[in-house]
Design a protein around this motif. Structure first.
Motif, PDB file in Angstrom:
ATOM      1  N   GLN A   1       0.826  -1.199   0.000  1.00 41.08           N
ATOM      2  CA  GLN A   1       0.000   0.000   0.000  1.00 41.08           C
ATOM      3  C   GLN A   1       0.870   1.262   0.000  1.00 41.08           C
ATOM      4  N   GLU A   2       2.178   1.095  -0.160  1.00 44.86           N
ATOM      5  CA  GLU A   2       3.077   2.240  -0.088  1.00 44.86           C
ATOM      6  C   GLU A   2       2.641   3.314  -1.082  1.00 44.86           C
ATOM      7  N   ASN A   3       2.580   4.558  -0.566  1.00 41.82           N
ATOM      8  CA  ASN A   3       2.157   5.703  -1.374  1.00 41.82           C
ATOM      9  C   ASN A   3       0.723   5.556  -1.887  1.00 41.82           C
ATOM     10  N   ARG A   4      -0.048   4.656  -1.278  1.00 40.82           N
ATOM     11  CA  ARG A   4      -1.436   4.464  -1.697  1.00 40.82           C
ATOM     12  C   ARG A   4      -1.540   4.175  -3.196  1.00 40.82           C
ATOM     13  N   THR A   5      -0.610   3.415  -3.700  1.00 38.55           N
ATOM     14  CA  THR A   5      -0.590   3.133  -5.138  1.00 38.55           C
ATOM     15  C   THR A   5      -1.374   1.876  -5.466  1.00 38.55           C
ATOM     16  N   THR A   6      -1.283   0.851  -4.619  1.00 35.06           N
ATOM     17  CA  THR A   6      -1.957  -0.408  -4.909  1.00 35.06           C
ATOM     18  C   THR A   6      -2.898  -0.817  -3.777  1.00 35.06           C
ATOM     19  N   ARG A   7      -3.785  -1.741  -4.146  1.00 35.00           N
ATOM     20  CA  ARG A   7      -4.733  -2.308  -3.191  1.00 35.00           C
ATOM     21  C   ARG A   7      -4.838  -3.789  -3.502  1.00 35.00           C
ATOM     22  N   ASP A   8      -4.912  -4.648  -2.495  1.00 34.91           N
ATOM     23  CA  ASP A   8      -4.982  -6.074  -2.815  1.00 34.91           C
ATOM     24  C   ASP A   8      -6.436  -6.549  -2.862  1.00 34.91           C
ATOM     25  N   VAL A   9      -6.633  -7.759  -3.372  1.00 35.32           N
ATOM     26  CA  VAL A   9      -7.992  -8.241  -3.643  1.00 35.32           C
ATOM     27  C   VAL A   9      -8.784  -8.479  -2.359  1.00 35.32           C
ATOM     28  N   THR A  10      -8.116  -8.895  -1.297  1.00 31.58           N
ATOM     29  CA  THR A  10      -8.820  -9.113  -0.032  1.00 31.58           C
ATOM     30  C   THR A  10      -9.382  -7.804   0.494  1.00 31.58           C
TER      31      THR A  10
ATOM     32  N   LEU B   1     -10.048  -5.146  -1.314  1.00 31.09           N
ATOM     33  CA  LEU B   1     -11.115  -4.692  -2.204  1.00 31.09           C
ATOM     34  C   LEU B   1     -12.416  -5.419  -1.914  1.00 31.09           C
ATOM     35  N   LYS B   2     -12.355  -6.736  -1.740  1.00 31.56           N
ATOM     36  CA  LYS B   2     -13.585  -7.496  -1.498  1.00 31.56           C
ATOM     37  C   LYS B   2     -14.274  -7.015  -0.225  1.00 31.56           C
ATOM     38  N   SER B   3     -13.487  -6.731   0.801  1.00 32.65           N
ATOM     39  CA  SER B   3     -14.052  -6.210   2.035  1.00 32.65           C
ATOM     40  C   SER B   3     -14.653  -4.824   1.826  1.00 32.65           C
TER      41      SER B   3
ATOM     42  N   LEU C   1     -15.888  -3.577  -0.870  1.00 35.40           N
ATOM     43  CA  LEU C   1     -17.106  -3.630  -1.677  1.00 35.40           C
ATOM     44  C   LEU C   1     -18.339  -3.955  -0.837  1.00 35.40           C
ATOM     45  N   ARG C   2     -18.133  -4.497   0.361  1.00 42.46           N
ATOM     46  CA  ARG C   2     -19.251  -4.790   1.264  1.00 42.46           C
ATOM     47  C   ARG C   2     -19.546  -3.629   2.209  1.00 42.46           C
ATOM     48  N   SER C   3     -18.758  -2.591   2.157  1.00 43.65           N
ATOM     49  CA  SER C   3     -18.906  -1.484   3.095  1.00 43.65           C
ATOM     50  C   SER C   3     -20.071  -0.580   2.708  1.00 43.65           C
ATOM     51  N   LEU C   4     -20.372   0.371   3.599  1.00 45.05           N
ATOM     52  CA  LEU C   4     -21.477   1.292   3.344  1.00 45.05           C
ATOM     53  C   LEU C   4     -21.185   2.220   2.168  1.00 45.05           C
ATOM     54  N   VAL C   5     -19.899   2.534   1.975  1.00 47.93           N
ATOM     55  CA  VAL C   5     -19.505   3.374   0.839  1.00 47.93           C
ATOM     56  C   VAL C   5     -18.465   2.597   0.023  1.00 47.93           C
ATOM     57  N   PRO C   6     -18.918   1.696  -0.847  1.00 47.59           N
ATOM     58  CA  PRO C   6     -17.976   0.889  -1.620  1.00 47.59           C
ATOM     59  C   PRO C   6     -17.238   1.727  -2.651  1.00 47.59           C
ATOM     60  N   PRO C   7     -16.035   1.319  -2.995  1.00 50.88           N
ATOM     61  CA  PRO C   7     -15.286   2.059  -4.010  1.00 50.88           C
ATOM     62  C   PRO C   7     -15.900   1.899  -5.398  1.00 50.88           C
ATOM     63  N   VAL C   8     -15.613   2.859  -6.259  1.00 48.99           N
ATOM     64  CA  VAL C   8     -15.932   2.733  -7.679  1.00 48.99           C
ATOM     65  C   VAL C   8     -14.848   1.860  -8.303  1.00 48.99           C
ATOM     66  N   VAL C   9     -15.250   0.830  -9.035  1.00 42.24           N
ATOM     67  CA  VAL C   9     -14.283  -0.089  -9.654  1.00 42.24           C
ATOM     68  C   VAL C   9     -14.339   0.081 -11.163  1.00 42.24           C
ATOM     69  N   LEU C  10     -13.167   0.292 -11.765  1.00 39.78           N
ATOM     70  CA  LEU C  10     -13.067   0.543 -13.202  1.00 39.78           C
ATOM     71  C   LEU C  10     -12.223  -0.523 -13.873  1.00 39.78           C
ATOM     72  N   ASP C  11     -12.737  -1.084 -14.943  1.00 44.02           N
ATOM     73  CA  ASP C  11     -12.067  -2.120 -15.720  1.00 44.02           C
ATOM     74  C   ASP C  11     -11.507  -1.469 -16.988  1.00 44.02           C
ATOM     75  N   VAL C  12     -10.172  -1.449 -17.100  1.00 49.46           N
ATOM     76  CA  VAL C  12      -9.508  -0.779 -18.225  1.00 49.46           C
ATOM     77  C   VAL C  12      -8.830  -1.843 -19.090  1.00 49.46           C
ATOM     78  N   ARG C  13      -9.625  -2.690 -19.721  1.00 49.00           N
ATOM     79  CA  ARG C  13      -9.074  -3.787 -20.519  1.00 49.00           C
ATOM     80  C   ARG C  13      -8.598  -3.253 -21.860  1.00 49.00           C
ATOM     81  N   TRP C  14      -7.285  -3.294 -22.095  1.00 48.20           N
ATOM     82  CA  TRP C  14      -6.692  -2.792 -23.338  1.00 48.20           C
ATOM     83  C   TRP C  14      -5.271  -3.328 -23.432  1.00 48.20           C
ATOM     84  N   SER C  15      -4.853  -3.627 -24.652  1.00 50.30           N
ATOM     85  CA  SER C  15      -3.435  -3.910 -24.905  1.00 50.30           C
ATOM     86  C   SER C  15      -3.143  -3.599 -26.361  1.00 50.30           C
TER      87      SER C  15
END
Length: 277
Positions: free
Chosen positions: A3-12, A14-16, A18-32
């Motif tokens: 989580q250094e510099n608030r750059t990344t978040r792990d799946v555990t 995130l899953k928690s 998403l169950r909260s009262l104010v879940p994060p907005v999740v964006l899927d940027v599928r491209w290559s």
């Protein structure tokens, strides 16, 4: 969990969240590069609730030789898109893809550049989400409410072509493309092969472990230990260079992005080109 510099978040986490009262907005940027089917991949399987982000049309202006293949979007264009995605003041955003965040980092960087700081990359992306048994959804999803975020440009540093050339001489300019493109051995897209004279090869693939997660902060500090105080990054068109900026951020190093990157530089016949390693 990194989580250094608030750059990344792990799946555990995130899953928690998403169950909260104010879940994060999740964006899927599928491209290559070379794969125009990002939306189809998203429709086949994505994190439940995730909204698809069209990199070509929402995270860039139309390309031009003098600007590069993926110029930064206008702040008006970006703000309209982020509101469609549901990005709201005070609500965190998590972005991901299925290629080690090489595309998602563009959205991460742009939101920070536009003054929205509460954005993180899902470490390991969709593969990491699925690997621990989490389910996926199919089809298309839209934000449940329109966002209200107010954006403004320039909160992260960028480089012009002239500034990139100067930094290659006086500081550290990193080339985030694959080594064979840096050396000039291969160039599948842009008009000239090679690299900006004085730039150092630092492929983004080396930021990741075998599972597509970022290396630890310690490992990334060792990777970038020789950089000078002023650091800039470029790639082919300013997409994967954002991934390098994220990796440097995890290592505790600030870096500027050259948005036009090689696609802009190589289209200017007066700009010199270097080859080899």
């Amino acid at each position: 969990m990194q989580q250094e510099n608030r750059t990344t978040r792990d799946v555990t986490d995130l899953k928690s969240a998403l169950r909260s009262l104010v879940p994060p907005v999740v964006l899927d940027v599928r491209w290559s590069l070379g794969d125009l089917d990002g939306r189809l991949h998203y429709r086949d399987a994505h994190i439940p609730g995730a909204v698809f982000v069209d990199l070509e049309n929402e995270l860039a202006e139309p390309g031009a030789p003098e600007l590069g293949r993926h110029p930064l979007p206008s702040i008006e264009r970006l703000q309209a898109a982020t509101r469609r995605w549901g990005v709201t003041e005070g609500v965190p955003v998590v972005v991901y893809d299925n290629t080690g965040n090489l595309a998602a980092a563009r959205a991460w960087w742009l939101l920070k550049w536009a003054g929205f700081d509460e954005v993180t990359l899902l470490d390991g992306g969709l593969a990491a989400w699925i690997a621990v048994g989490n389910g996926t959804s199919t089809g298309e999803e839209v934000a449940s409410v329109l966002g209200n975020v107010q954006l403004s440009a320039g909160h992260l540093p960028t480089l012009t072509t002239e500034e990139a050339a100067a930094l290659a001489e006086s500081g550290t300019l990193l080339d985030a493309r694959a080594a064979e493109r840096y050396s000039g051995e291969s160039e599948p897209v842009d008009p000239r092969a090679g690299h900006i004279p004085g730039a150092l090869s630092a492929p983004t693939s080396a930021n990741l472990d075998a599972d597509g997660r970022f290396l630890t902060a310690e490992a990334l500090r060792e990777r970038f230990g020789a950089v000078k105080p002023k650091v800039g990054v470029y790639c082919g068109s300013g997409i994967t260079a954002a991934h390098q900026v994220a990796a440097l951020a995890i290592a505790g190093i600030d870096a500027a992005l050259y948005p036009g990157s090689w696609s802009q530089w190589s289209n200017d016949p007066v700009r010199p080109v270097a080859t080899g390693m």
